[in-house]
Design a protein around this motif. Structure first.
Motif, PDB file in Angstrom:
ATOM      1  N   MET A 137       0.820  -1.208   0.000  1.00  0.00           N
ATOM      2  CA  MET A 137       0.000   0.000   0.000  1.00  0.00           C
ATOM      3  C   MET A 137       0.856   1.261   0.000  1.00  0.00           C
ATOM      4  O   MET A 137       1.812   1.373   0.779  1.00  0.00           O
ATOM      5  N   GLY A 138       0.475   2.196  -0.853  1.00  0.00           N
ATOM      6  CA  GLY A 138       1.052   3.521  -0.817  1.00  0.00           C
ATOM      7  C   GLY A 138       2.561   3.524  -0.925  1.00  0.00           C
ATOM      8  O   GLY A 138       3.154   2.927  -1.822  1.00  0.00           O
ATOM      9  N   HIS A 139       3.233   4.204   0.013  1.00  0.00           N
ATOM     10  CA  HIS A 139       4.688   4.322  -0.010  1.00  0.00           C
ATOM     11  C   HIS A 139       5.360   2.986   0.296  1.00  0.00           C
ATOM     12  O   HIS A 139       6.541   2.794  -0.020  1.00  0.00           O
ATOM     13  N   SER A 140       4.629   2.054   0.907  1.00  0.00           N
ATOM     14  CA  SER A 140       5.176   0.715   1.140  1.00  0.00           C
ATOM     15  C   SER A 140       5.234  -0.114  -0.147  1.00  0.00           C
ATOM     16  O   SER A 140       5.962  -1.106  -0.199  1.00  0.00           O
ATOM     17  N   ALA A 141       4.446   0.261  -1.130  1.00  0.00           N
ATOM     18  CA  ALA A 141       4.398  -0.494  -2.394  1.00  0.00           C
ATOM     19  C   ALA A 141       5.574  -0.079  -3.274  1.00  0.00           C
ATOM     20  O   ALA A 141       5.444   0.684  -4.230  1.00  0.00           O
ATOM     21  N   ARG A 142       6.749  -0.605  -2.912  1.00  0.00           N
ATOM     22  CA  ARG A 142       7.989  -0.340  -3.646  1.00  0.00           C
ATOM     23  C   ARG A 142       8.703  -1.666  -3.901  1.00  0.00           C
ATOM     24  O   ARG A 142       8.574  -2.608  -3.110  1.00  0.00           O
ATOM     25  N   PRO A 143       9.472  -1.771  -4.979  1.00  0.00           N
ATOM     26  CA  PRO A 143      10.115  -3.050  -5.309  1.00  0.00           C
ATOM     27  C   PRO A 143      10.959  -3.613  -4.182  1.00  0.00           C
ATOM     28  O   PRO A 143      10.928  -4.823  -3.916  1.00  0.00           O
ATOM     29  N   GLU A 144      11.738  -2.766  -3.505  1.00  0.00           N
ATOM     30  CA  GLU A 144      12.620  -3.272  -2.461  1.00  0.00           C
ATOM     31  C   GLU A 144      11.829  -3.877  -1.300  1.00  0.00           C
ATOM     32  O   GLU A 144      12.261  -4.851  -0.676  1.00  0.00           O
ATOM     33  N   ASN A 145      10.673  -3.297  -0.999  1.00  0.00           N
ATOM     34  CA  ASN A 145       9.846  -3.841   0.075  1.00  0.00           C
ATOM     35  C   ASN A 145       9.218  -5.175  -0.314  1.00  0.00           C
ATOM     36  O   ASN A 145       9.122  -6.094   0.503  1.00  0.00           O
ATOM     37  N   VAL A 146       8.766  -5.260  -1.553  1.00  0.00           N
ATOM     38  CA  VAL A 146       8.170  -6.506  -2.041  1.00  0.00           C
ATOM     39  C   VAL A 146       9.198  -7.632  -1.970  1.00  0.00           C
ATOM     40  O   VAL A 146       8.908  -8.741  -1.485  1.00  0.00           O
ATOM     41  N   LEU A 147      10.406  -7.367  -2.444  1.00  0.00           N
ATOM     42  CA  LEU A 147      11.447  -8.391  -2.431  1.00  0.00           C
ATOM     43  C   LEU A 147      11.839  -8.769  -1.001  1.00  0.00           C
ATOM     44  O   LEU A 147      12.102  -9.938  -0.696  1.00  0.00           O
ATOM     45  N   LEU A 148      11.858  -7.793  -0.097  1.00  0.00           N
ATOM     46  CA  LEU A 148      12.162  -8.069   1.300  1.00  0.00           C
ATOM     47  C   LEU A 148      11.123  -9.021   1.900  1.00  0.00           C
ATOM     48  O   LEU A 148      11.482  -9.979   2.597  1.00  0.00           O
ATOM     49  N   VAL A 149       9.844  -8.759   1.650  1.00  0.00           N
ATOM     50  CA  VAL A 149       8.801  -9.616   2.214  1.00  0.00           C
ATOM     51  C   VAL A 149       8.951 -11.049   1.726  1.00  0.00           C
ATOM     52  O   VAL A 149       8.887 -11.999   2.513  1.00  0.00           O
ATOM     53  N   VAL A 150       9.147 -11.213   0.425  1.00  0.00           N
ATOM     54  CA  VAL A 150       9.261 -12.564  -0.128  1.00  0.00           C
ATOM     55  C   VAL A 150      10.488 -13.273   0.457  1.00  0.00           C
ATOM     56  O   VAL A 150      10.423 -14.442   0.866  1.00  0.00           O
ATOM     57  N   THR A 151      11.607 -12.576   0.511  1.00  0.00           N
ATOM     58  CA  THR A 151      12.842 -13.172   1.040  1.00  0.00           C
ATOM     59  C   THR A 151      12.703 -13.532   2.517  1.00  0.00           C
ATOM     60  O   THR A 151      13.023 -14.644   2.945  1.00  0.00           O
ATOM     61  N   ALA A 152      12.227 -12.572   3.306  1.00  0.00           N
ATOM     62  CA  ALA A 152      12.164 -12.771   4.754  1.00  0.00           C
ATOM     63  C   ALA A 152      11.118 -13.823   5.123  1.00  0.00           C
ATOM     64  O   ALA A 152      11.374 -14.679   5.998  1.00  0.00           O
ATOM     65  N   LEU A 153       9.960 -13.776   4.507  1.00  0.00           N
ATOM     66  CA  LEU A 153       8.922 -14.745   4.836  1.00  0.00           C
ATOM     67  C   LEU A 153       9.358 -16.152   4.444  1.00  0.00           C
ATOM     68  O   LEU A 153       9.164 -17.112   5.207  1.00  0.00           O
ATOM     69  N   GLY A 154       9.957 -16.284   3.269  1.00  0.00           N
ATOM     70  CA  GLY A 154      10.455 -17.597   2.865  1.00  0.00           C
ATOM     71  C   GLY A 154      11.483 -18.143   3.841  1.00  0.00           C
ATOM     72  O   GLY A 154      11.452 -19.324   4.216  1.00  0.00           O
ATOM     73  N   ASP A 155      12.389 -17.280   4.273  1.00  0.00           N
ATOM     74  CA  ASP A 155      13.416 -17.704   5.233  1.00  0.00           C
ATOM     75  C   ASP A 155      12.786 -18.132   6.551  1.00  0.00           C
ATOM     76  O   ASP A 155      13.120 -19.192   7.112  1.00  0.00           O
ATOM     77  N   SER A 156      11.855 -17.321   7.071  1.00  0.00           N
ATOM     78  CA  SER A 156      11.246 -17.631   8.354  1.00  0.00           C
ATOM     79  C   SER A 156      10.438 -18.921   8.290  1.00  0.00           C
ATOM     80  O   SER A 156      10.493 -19.755   9.216  1.00  0.00           O
ATOM     81  N   LEU A 157       9.683 -19.102   7.221  1.00  0.00           N
ATOM     82  CA  LEU A 157       8.900 -20.331   7.087  1.00  0.00           C
ATOM     83  C   LEU A 157       9.803 -21.560   7.027  1.00  0.00           C
ATOM     84  O   LEU A 157       9.520 -22.588   7.641  1.00  0.00           O
ATOM     85  N   GLU A 158      10.917 -21.447   6.293  1.00  0.00           N
ATOM     86  CA  GLU A 158      11.836 -22.576   6.183  1.00  0.00           C
ATOM     87  C   GLU A 158      12.459 -22.903   7.552  1.00  0.00           C
ATOM     88  O   GLU A 158      12.554 -24.078   7.939  1.00  0.00           O
ATOM     89  N   VAL A 159      12.865 -21.864   8.275  1.00  0.00           N
ATOM     90  CA  VAL A 159      13.452 -22.060   9.600  1.00  0.00           C
ATOM     91  C   VAL A 159      12.465 -22.764  10.528  1.00  0.00           C
ATOM     92  O   VAL A 159      12.853 -23.608  11.357  1.00  0.00           O
ATOM     93  N   HIS A 160      11.170 -22.467  10.371  1.00  0.00           N
ATOM     94  CA  HIS A 160      10.157 -23.052  11.237  1.00  0.00           C
ATOM     95  C   HIS A 160       9.600 -24.366  10.684  1.00  0.00           C
ATOM     96  O   HIS A 160       8.607 -24.888  11.211  1.00  0.00           O
ATOM     97  N   GLY A 161      10.206 -24.899   9.637  1.00  0.00           N
ATOM     98  CA  GLY A 161       9.865 -26.237   9.189  1.00  0.00           C
ATOM     99  C   GLY A 161       8.782 -26.351   8.155  1.00  0.00           C
ATOM    100  O   GLY A 161       8.308 -27.473   7.875  1.00  0.00           O
TER     101      GLY A 161
END
Length: 404
Positions: free
Chosen positions: A361-385
């Motif tokens: 949304m809004g100022h959060s809707a930027r490429p760097e933020n989108v890539l951060l979410v995908v990277t971080a969420l994938g990492d966290s999910l993998e760490v948690h099994g």
């Protein structure tokens, strides 16, 4: 010897300098605030009846009309959060004895019902499962059965990640029964296609902290002439003095007479946030949200996650992603905050524990933020099994971003 209570009263609290964490806000709101909006909030105060502030009020109203896509004279920022704007809409338009038809397909339809009941209205419902939009035929049937005075719907349901398609069909059906239409546009205004006049919406309310990327405190509201006529011809006063639009008319109308002290800094903020909308262009802004959220969606699906809403009514500004088996959504959200300073959210109501709610949304809707979410969420999910492929998700997101 003084008691502990007396000692507390005599001793000034030792409170340090304000140092909140620097988060990336990708939850259901608030979103990241543009630095220009923060700068606007740091400018000097003037009085709420100062001639210079009157000009600022005029600017905000013109910019809100552009963003709502409306010519409504009665277009204002309500002094309060989005819930204040919601209550101003429902509490003024719904009179004691009125019937209001509300949806059951998400958390905020329930809030509509609660506010209508507190206003003295009788609530009837049109049903749809959480995670699905309203069916126009079901709405038409409910209108024929109950003949309500007011029909409310959620344009962008923050609790399910669903956008309501076929809005003109809903409003036309309501108007065939002489019902006024109230639309919740809290998670769509400034980020998802919304055309108040063209779509026949009588009242729309929103919040500033989502697609407008503005701190909460001055919340958009627009009413048609027909809706305002109903407000001004009520037999009884609304139950809220503060949100009584017949009184606010004196301040936000042509007289500019005193009603309350407006949140001046918040009005500065929403003026600058709306100026950013106008500079970008409203249709270009809708497209930016769709494209960047599409890249986020590609990353989620690429790593093996499932979206809650099908493509036909997927809400770009709020992406509801199914929680994979074997992990706790609260643990993942806490991990992202702790390790990445990244905020996403869990589900509400019927979907509690079943989805992640990820804003774009809004100022959060930027490429760097989108890539951060995908990277971080994938990492966290993998760490948690969880059974996910983070690398594939990041690769899919990057491909989508490069294509923009």
């Amino acid at each position: 010897m003084a008691s502990s209570e007396e000692q507390t009263l005599e001793t000034a609290p030792d409170v340090g300098e304000l140092t909140p964490p620097n988060r990336t806000l990708m939850g259901p709101g608030p979103s990241d605030v543009n630095p220009r909006v923060l700068r606007a909030m740091s400018t000097p105060l003037v009085g709420h009846l100062d001639p210079s502030f009157i000009e600022i009020m005029n600017d905000v109203q013109d910019l809100l009309r552009y963003t709502f896509r409306t010519d409504n004279q009665w277009t204002i920022p309500v002094s309060g959060t989005g819930s204040a704007s919601m209550e101003a809409a429902i509490g003024n338009v719904v009179e004691p004895g009125d019937t209001m038809l509300v949806p059951t397909n998400g958390y905020f339809g329930g809030r509509m019902a609660s506010m209508a009941e507190r206003a003295g209205g009788t609530v009837v419902t049109v049903d749809a499962p959480w995670g699905e939009p309203l069916d126009p035929d079901d709405v038409a049937d409910a209108l024929a059965e109950h003949d309500p005075d007011v029909f409310g719907f959620i344009h962008a349901e923050t609790s399910t990640g669903v956008v309501q398609p076929d809005v003109p069909k809903l409003t036309a059906a309501a108007h065939d029964h002489d019902a006024l239409v109230i639309a919740d546009t809290v998670t769509s205004l400034g980020g998802v296609e919304l055309r108040v006049d063209e779509w026949g919406i009588d009242v729309a309310y929103s919040g500033p902290q989502k697609c407008l990327s503005c701190p909460p405190g001055a919340s958009p509201l627009t009413l048609s002439d027909e809706a305002m006529e109903k407000v001004l011809s009520r037999d009884t006063d609304p139950r809220s003095w503060y949100l009584d639009l017949s009184l606010l008319e004196g301040y936000w109308g042509s007289d500019r007479s005193y009603h309350h002290t407006a949140p001046i800094t918040n009005v500065y903020a929403i003026r600058e946030a709306l100026r950013l909308v106008a500079e970008e262009g409203i249709e270009a802004r809708w497209e930016r949200h769709r494209e960047l959220a599409g890249s986020l969606k590609a990353g989620m699906e690429g790593m093996g996650l499932e979206m809650n809403a099908p493509e036909a009514y997927w809400l770009p500004s709020l992406n509801a992603v199914r929680v994979p088996d074997g992990v706790d959504d609260g643990d993942i959200c806490a991990d992202l905050l702790e390790r990445y300073d990244l905020e996403i959210a869990s589900g509400l109501g019927d979907l509690a524990g079943e989805i992640f709610r990820i804003g774009c949304m809004g100022h959060s809707a930027r490429p760097e933020n989108v890539l951060l979410v995908v990277t971080a969420l994938g990492d966290s999910l993998e760490v948690h099994g969880a059974d996910v492929d983070p690398d594939a998700g990041v690769a899919a997101c990057r491909r989508a971003l490069r294509s923009l």
